[in-house]
Design an enzyme around this catalytic site. Structure first.
Site, PDB file in Angstrom:
ATOM      1  CE  LYS A 248      -7.432   3.877   4.440  1.00 37.13           C
ATOM      2  NZ  LYS A 248      -7.837   4.167   3.245  1.00 37.13           N
TER       3      LYS A 248
ATOM      4  NE  ARG B 247      -2.439   6.948   0.712  1.00 40.00           N
ATOM      5  CZ  ARG B 247      -2.940   6.173  -0.184  1.00 40.00           C
ATOM      6  NH1 ARG B 247      -4.497   6.180  -0.541  1.00 40.00           N
ATOM      7  NH2 ARG B 247      -2.795   5.406  -0.590  1.00 40.00           N
TER       8      ARG B 247
ATOM      9  NE  ARG C 171      -0.285  -8.792   2.640  1.00 34.11           N
ATOM     10  CZ  ARG C 171      -0.845  -7.102   1.254  1.00 34.11           C
ATOM     11  NH1 ARG C 171      -1.253  -7.369   1.548  1.00 34.11           N
ATOM     12  NH2 ARG C 171       0.486  -6.676   1.116  1.00 34.11           N
TER      13      ARG C 171
ATOM     14  NE  ARG D 138       4.471  -0.583   3.753  1.00 30.97           N
ATOM     15  CZ  ARG D 138       4.276  -1.399   2.993  1.00 30.97           C
ATOM     16  NH1 ARG D 138       3.980  -1.767   2.038  1.00 30.97           N
ATOM     17  NH2 ARG D 138       3.966  -2.550   4.091  1.00 30.97           N
TER      18      ARG D 138
ATOM     19  NE  ARG E 273       3.446  -8.264  -1.337  1.00 32.32           N
ATOM     20  CZ  ARG E 273       3.001  -7.105  -1.626  1.00 32.32           C
ATOM     21  NH1 ARG E 273       1.859  -7.484  -2.474  1.00 32.32           N
ATOM     22  NH2 ARG E 273       2.809  -6.034  -0.722  1.00 32.32           N
TER      23      ARG E 273
END
Ligand code: AMP
Length: 231
Positions: free
Chosen positions: A14, A89, A128, A172, A161
């Site tokens: 997105k 959401r 990432r 998550r 991270r």
């Protein structure tokens, strides 16, 4: 007026597609996450309140989110519509949006879902890496550094991270996907959902989104689409 809702899980693309669509369709890109980050940066009352939730990875309460979004949509540049990103959401937000737009004599014209299988989302998100010095972002699959473990731009060490590790990402994501499925179902029931295969190359996803949006946008937008057509 053309209000488009862009739906997709984190990692679906997105963030890449929304600004391109905004440009090609001539509509402002309104992302609630960006509005909150701006409010936090400015230190406004909304920002101070929102930060408490954002830091914990939780949704900001609907009362705050909805007011912020509707204030944004009242700006002159959104008079002809907008591309909504990160909102709604949940079902309550979807209903409130429908009511608020109806009061303006408008409605969501189409909901565009970028669909990517869960396993692929986990792969994309957990790959990432971020440079320690300046936060430059890399991705093992889509944007690897030239030398493994080092930033192309400043040579500093790349770190992962805690949030971006595979197990954390999967947990998550599961929570976010269940909320997303509800919102997708909401627009499907109303005949407004168009689903685009997010596994295709980014340029093809863009074309798919534009084609799906075409029914809901005006002729001006169509001519700018023609200019940017690929392939
Ligand atoms: P995003 O950039 O869309 O991932 O949003 C960043 C953060 O802003 C989220 O983790 C939430 O805390 C908050 N946020 C963004 N959009 C919404 C929304 N529609 N409802 C509630 N909280 C939101």
């Amino acid at each position: 007026m053309t209000f488009l809702v862009l739906l997709g899980a984190p990692g679906a693309g997105k963030g890449t597609q929304a600004p391109i669509l905004a440009d090609r369709l001539g509509l402002p890109h309104v992302a609630t996450g960006d509005l909150f980050r701006l409010a936090v940066h400015e230190g406004s009352a909304v920002g101070l309140e929102a930060r408490r939730y954002m830091e914990r990875g939780q949704l900001v309460p609907d009362s705050i989110t909805v007011k912020m979004l509707l204030d944004r949509l009242a700006q002159p540049d959104a008079g002809g519509g907008a591309i909504l990103d990160g909102f709604p959401r949940n079902l309550a937000q979807a209903d409130i949006l429908a009511t608020a737009l109806a009061e303006r004599g408008s409605a969501v014209g189409v909901a565009l879902e970028i669909e990517v299988p869960e396993a692929e989302l986990v792969r994309r998100l957990s790959g990432r890496w971020i440079c320690q010095a300046n936060g430059h972002v890399y991705n093992e699959s889509s944007h690897p550094p030239r030398v493994a473990g080092l930033c192309d731009l400043d040579g500093s060490t790349l770190i992962q991270r805690e949030d971006d590790r595979r197990e954390t990402v999967a947990a998550r994501l599961a929570a976010q996907l269940s909320a997303l499925r509800e919102v997708v179902g909401y627009y499907r029931e109303r005949g407004l959902l168009r689903t685009i295969d997010g596994l295709r190359p980014a340029a093809e996803v863009t074309e798919g989104l534009l084609a799906a949006a075409r029914g809901a946008v005006g002729p001006g937008a169509r001519s700018s689409e023609a200019k940017g057509r690929v392939g």
